[in-house]
Design a protein around this motif. Structure first.
Motif, short mmCIF file in Angstrom:
data_model
loop_
_atom_site.label_atom_id
_atom_site.label_comp_id
_atom_site.label_asym_id
_atom_site.label_seq_id
_atom_site.Cartn_x
_atom_site.Cartn_y
_atom_site.Cartn_z
N LYS A 95 0.82 -1.22 0.00
CA LYS A 95 0.00 0.00 0.00
C LYS A 95 0.85 1.27 0.00
CE LYS A 95 -3.84 2.12 2.44
NZ LYS A 95 -4.76 2.05 3.57
N TRP A 96 1.99 1.24 0.72
CA TRP A 96 2.82 2.44 0.81
C TRP A 96 3.34 2.89 -0.55
CZ3 TRP A 96 7.75 2.49 -0.98
CH2 TRP A 96 8.42 1.27 -1.13
N MET A 97 3.48 1.93 -1.49
CA MET A 97 3.96 2.29 -2.82
C MET A 97 2.94 3.15 -3.57
SD MET A 97 6.01 -1.12 -4.02
CE MET A 97 7.02 -0.29 -5.25
N PHE A 98 1.67 2.88 -3.35
CA PHE A 98 0.62 3.72 -3.94
C PHE A 98 0.58 5.07 -3.23
CE2 PHE A 98 -0.91 -0.55 -5.05
CZ PHE A 98 -1.17 -0.37 -6.40
N TYR A 104 1.34 3.72 -9.55
CA TYR A 104 -0.03 4.18 -9.74
C TYR A 104 -0.67 3.41 -10.89
CZ TYR A 104 1.89 7.12 -13.49
OH TYR A 104 2.53 7.58 -14.61
N LEU A 105 -1.99 3.34 -10.84
CA LEU A 105 -2.75 2.65 -11.86
C LEU A 105 -3.31 3.69 -12.82
CD1 LEU A 105 -4.69 0.15 -9.58
CD2 LEU A 105 -2.62 -0.29 -10.89
N LYS A 114 -5.83 -3.70 -15.72
CA LYS A 114 -5.36 -2.39 -15.30
C LYS A 114 -3.88 -2.25 -15.60
CE LYS A 114 -8.55 -1.72 -11.45
NZ LYS A 114 -8.65 -1.55 -9.98
N LEU A 115 -3.46 -1.07 -16.03
CA LEU A 115 -2.05 -0.80 -16.27
C LEU A 115 -1.44 -0.21 -15.02
CD1 LEU A 115 -2.17 0.72 -19.85
CD2 LEU A 115 -1.50 -1.57 -19.19
N CYS A 116 -0.35 -0.79 -14.59
CA CYS A 116 0.34 -0.38 -13.38
C CYS A 116 1.68 0.24 -13.79
CB CYS A 116 0.58 -1.60 -12.50
SG CYS A 116 1.48 -1.26 -10.99
#
Length: 127
Positions: A95-98, A104-105, A114-116
């Motif tokens: 979660k911390w990476m978002f 981000y997506l 979904k593209l990450c």
């Protein structure tokens, strides 16, 4: 029938590209996949065989030099398997990476996934 020279050049170029795409696929299959079936994720190998744009992209990135494209495919497919790229999901990313914007997506691929996007920062020394 009048033949436009620009059109003739384009057709020849497209034909050469198509030949190199097929050569790349065949050589990858015989020179890389045949030796080791567990070296790559089978989904990547299958996609290379079916997706003209993917195969042509590797050639484009390597200026249509088949040997260089094959080396790039080999290395990228091994990396993708090692980091299990095909199995990444939103929930498998911390979660911390978002929260920090490191991941981000945005948007979807042609199969509806979904593209990450991962952002990499390299520290630099300022003098």
């Amino acid at each position: 029938v009048t033949l436009n020279m620009a059109d003739a050049g384009t057709r020849e170029s497209d034909l050469e590209i198509a030949k190199k795409v097929e050569e790349t696929r065949q050589r990858f299959k015989t020179e890389h996949v045949q030796d080791s079936t567990d070296k790559y994720d089978a989904r990547d190998v299958e996609r290379l065989q079916k997706d003209d744009l993917l195969a042509e992209s590797y050639l484009t990135w390597r200026h249509y030099i088949v040997d260089d494209a094959l080396k790039m495919i080999d290395e990228s497919f091994q990396w993708r398997k090692e980091f299990q790229v095909n199995d990444l999901t939103e929930s498998s990313i911390p979660k911390w990476m978002f929260e920090t914007g490191a991941v981000y997506l945005h948007g979807y691929d042609k199969e509806g996934n979904k593209l990450c996007t991962l952002l990499f920062f390299y520290p630099c020394l300022v003098l």
